[in-house]
Scaffold this active site. Sequence first.
Site, PDB file in Angstrom:
ATOM      1  N   LEU A 165     -57.571  49.943  -3.232  1.00  0.00           N
ATOM      2  CA  LEU A 165     -58.951  50.013  -3.715  1.00  0.00           C
ATOM      3  C   LEU A 165     -59.190  51.361  -4.389  1.00  0.00           C
ATOM      4  O   LEU A 165     -58.663  52.382  -3.948  1.00  0.00           O
ATOM      5  CB  LEU A 165     -59.918  49.820  -2.543  1.00  0.00           C
ATOM      6  CG  LEU A 165     -59.810  48.430  -1.881  1.00  0.00           C
ATOM      7  CD1 LEU A 165     -60.494  48.432  -0.520  1.00  0.00           C
ATOM      8  CD2 LEU A 165     -60.411  47.355  -2.791  1.00  0.00           C
TER       9      LEU A 165
ATOM     10  N   ARG B  28     -54.577  44.793  -1.571  1.00  0.00           N
ATOM     11  CA  ARG B  28     -54.904  45.449  -2.841  1.00  0.00           C
ATOM     12  C   ARG B  28     -55.313  46.883  -2.546  1.00  0.00           C
ATOM     13  O   ARG B  28     -56.103  47.131  -1.624  1.00  0.00           O
ATOM     14  CB  ARG B  28     -56.094  44.775  -3.556  1.00  0.00           C
ATOM     15  CG  ARG B  28     -55.889  43.351  -3.936  1.00  0.00           C
ATOM     16  CD  ARG B  28     -54.714  43.114  -4.838  1.00  0.00           C
ATOM     17  NE  ARG B  28     -54.830  43.721  -6.156  1.00  0.00           N
ATOM     18  CZ  ARG B  28     -53.813  43.855  -7.002  1.00  0.00           C
ATOM     19  NH1 ARG B  28     -52.606  43.456  -6.657  1.00  0.00           N
ATOM     20  NH2 ARG B  28     -53.990  44.388  -8.191  1.00  0.00           N
TER      21      ARG B  28
ATOM     22  N   GLY C  74     -54.400  35.847   8.073  1.00  0.00           N
ATOM     23  CA  GLY C  74     -55.710  36.128   8.655  1.00  0.00           C
ATOM     24  C   GLY C  74     -55.795  36.020  10.165  1.00  0.00           C
ATOM     25  O   GLY C  74     -56.825  35.612  10.699  1.00  0.00           O
ATOM     26  N   SER C  75     -54.750  36.474  10.877  1.00  0.00           N
ATOM     27  CA  SER C  75     -54.874  36.388  12.340  1.00  0.00           C
ATOM     28  C   SER C  75     -55.853  37.436  12.878  1.00  0.00           C
ATOM     29  O   SER C  75     -56.564  37.170  13.857  1.00  0.00           O
ATOM     30  CB  SER C  75     -53.507  36.497  13.016  1.00  0.00           C
ATOM     31  OG  SER C  75     -52.999  37.803  12.952  1.00  0.00           O
ATOM     32  N   ASN C  76     -55.912  38.602  12.249  1.00  0.00           N
ATOM     33  CA  ASN C  76     -56.940  39.570  12.670  1.00  0.00           C
ATOM     34  C   ASN C  76     -58.333  39.051  12.335  1.00  0.00           C
ATOM     35  O   ASN C  76     -59.277  39.229  13.118  1.00  0.00           O
ATOM     36  CB  ASN C  76     -56.695  40.928  12.006  1.00  0.00           C
ATOM     37  CG  ASN C  76     -55.665  41.736  12.754  1.00  0.00           C
ATOM     38  OD1 ASN C  76     -55.903  42.180  13.872  1.00  0.00           O
ATOM     39  ND2 ASN C  76     -54.490  41.900  12.155  1.00  0.00           N
TER      40      ASN C  76
ATOM     41  N   HIS D  48     -54.009  48.880  10.697  1.00  0.00           N
ATOM     42  CA  HIS D  48     -52.652  49.186  10.226  1.00  0.00           C
ATOM     43  C   HIS D  48     -51.680  49.005  11.388  1.00  0.00           C
ATOM     44  O   HIS D  48     -51.953  49.463  12.503  1.00  0.00           O
ATOM     45  CB  HIS D  48     -52.607  50.637   9.714  1.00  0.00           C
ATOM     46  CG  HIS D  48     -51.262  51.017   9.185  1.00  0.00           C
ATOM     47  ND1 HIS D  48     -50.777  50.553   7.980  1.00  0.00           N
ATOM     48  CD2 HIS D  48     -50.276  51.792   9.716  1.00  0.00           C
ATOM     49  CE1 HIS D  48     -49.556  51.028   7.786  1.00  0.00           C
ATOM     50  NE2 HIS D  48     -49.235  51.779   8.826  1.00  0.00           N
TER      51      HIS D  48
ATOM     52  N   ASN E 203     -60.143  49.429   8.384  1.00  0.00           N
ATOM     53  CA  ASN E 203     -58.854  48.784   8.099  1.00  0.00           C
ATOM     54  C   ASN E 203     -58.036  48.775   9.382  1.00  0.00           C
ATOM     55  O   ASN E 203     -58.249  49.604  10.270  1.00  0.00           O
ATOM     56  CB  ASN E 203     -58.097  49.561   7.016  1.00  0.00           C
ATOM     57  CG  ASN E 203     -56.757  48.910   6.676  1.00  0.00           C
ATOM     58  OD1 ASN E 203     -56.675  47.692   6.510  1.00  0.00           O
ATOM     59  ND2 ASN E 203     -55.703  49.716   6.587  1.00  0.00           N
TER      60      ASN E 203
ATOM     61  N   GLU F 149     -53.267  44.422  18.006  1.00  0.00           N
ATOM     62  CA  GLU F 149     -54.237  44.474  16.901  1.00  0.00           C
ATOM     63  C   GLU F 149     -55.440  43.594  17.202  1.00  0.00           C
ATOM     64  O   GLU F 149     -56.590  43.987  16.970  1.00  0.00           O
ATOM     65  CB  GLU F 149     -53.567  44.005  15.598  1.00  0.00           C
ATOM     66  CG  GLU F 149     -52.479  44.932  15.103  1.00  0.00           C
ATOM     67  CD  GLU F 149     -51.929  44.503  13.749  1.00  0.00           C
ATOM     68  OE1 GLU F 149     -52.693  44.007  12.914  1.00  0.00           O
ATOM     69  OE2 GLU F 149     -50.717  44.676  13.532  1.00  0.00           O
TER      70      GLU F 149
ATOM     71  N   ASP G 226     -53.957  54.311   4.125  1.00  0.00           N
ATOM     72  CA  ASP G 226     -53.600  54.400   5.546  1.00  0.00           C
ATOM     73  C   ASP G 226     -53.933  55.774   6.132  1.00  0.00           C
ATOM     74  O   ASP G 226     -53.205  56.301   6.987  1.00  0.00           O
ATOM     75  CB  ASP G 226     -52.115  54.059   5.770  1.00  0.00           C
ATOM     76  CG  ASP G 226     -51.806  52.621   5.368  1.00  0.00           C
ATOM     77  OD1 ASP G 226     -52.716  51.775   5.430  1.00  0.00           O
ATOM     78  OD2 ASP G 226     -50.660  52.351   4.971  1.00  0.00           O
TER      79      ASP G 226
HETATM   80  C1  GRF Z   1     -51.533  43.092  10.141  1.00  0.00           C
HETATM   81  O1  GRF Z   1     -50.331  43.510  10.745  1.00  0.00           O
HETATM   82  C2  GRF Z   1     -52.360  44.275   9.745  1.00  0.00           C
HETATM   83  O2  GRF Z   1     -52.212  45.362  10.606  1.00  0.00           O
HETATM   84  C3  GRF Z   1     -51.826  44.608   8.376  1.00  0.00           C
HETATM   85  O3  GRF Z   1     -51.550  43.373   7.795  1.00  0.00           O
HETATM   86  C4  GRF Z   1     -51.286  42.410   8.800  1.00  0.00           C
HETATM   87  C5  GRF Z   1     -52.230  41.283   8.570  1.00  0.00           C
HETATM   88  O4  GRF Z   1     -51.977  40.220   9.448  1.00  0.00           O
HETATM   89  N1  GRF Z   1     -52.770  45.414   7.640  1.00  0.00           N
HETATM   90  P1  GRF Z   1     -53.039  39.078   9.603  1.00  0.00           P
HETATM   91  O5  GRF Z   1     -53.254  38.471   8.210  1.00  0.00           O
HETATM   92  O6  GRF Z   1     -54.285  39.652  10.172  1.00  0.00           O
HETATM   93  O7  GRF Z   1     -52.401  38.069  10.530  1.00  0.00           O
END
Ligand code: GRF
Length: 221
Positions: free
Chosen positions: A96, A94, A14-16, A112, A110, A177, A148
């Site tokens: 969807l 998952r 969950g870094s994003n 990517h 999303n 990101e 994607d």
């Molecule tokens: C990220 O690289 C995102 O682009 C991809 O999955 C990864 C998730 O990383 N869909 P995080 O859990 O947000 O750190």
Amino acid sequence: MARKRIAVLISGRGSNMAALIEAASDPAYPAEIALVLSNIPDAGGLSVANSKGIKTETVDHKKFGKDRAGFEKTVQDVLDANKIQFVCLAGFMRLLTSAFVTHWHGRMLNIHPALLPSFKGLDTHERALAEGVKIHGATVHFVVPEMDSGPIVAQAAVPVLSNDTPQSLAGRVIQAEHRIYPLALRWLAEGKLKIVDGRCVNSGASDIDGVLVSPTNLRLS
Ligand code: GRF
């Protein structure tokens, strides 16, 4: 204007998600992270969200076996109960169904780790290195039933360095990101994004001109 209520769907660290929470901690940001939902009970991001005082829920897909619709019905119920207006997928692993995706059409983003439409799917950094591309990056896009794909909201490009490993490249991409996802969500929450003929039109951003060159040991006159 009331801040929009966002759910971030995660499966991992969950870094994003954390970058979105950080952006939304500014009261001037047009969205609040009202919920973090995971399909994995021990996803690392859940404790990060909890430590920041964000409500979390888990809907364990394993309990539903092959019943994808049943899983999604439960997810939808949780989203409805929390009055969620927009959904951000952030490492949500998952697939969807098109029914769920269509319900959230134009309201679900999303991220990517590649410059779409190149390198859809998994292992994007390994594949980018194997192809020898010199510029790689990340994409925020609206979610459509095809994986994607979907209208592109924002992209960030990073150079591929000659001694990169998948890990070092991933490290550079993930920083990109964390910059574009909050930006894209801001535009969505402010109502600046429209989907026209399958493409995203943005009335919130200004154009920039210029050239990104990689490798950069080239003299441009
Ligand atoms: C990220 O690289 C995102 O682009 C991809 O999955 C990864 C998730 O990383 N869909 P995080 O859990 O947000 O750190």
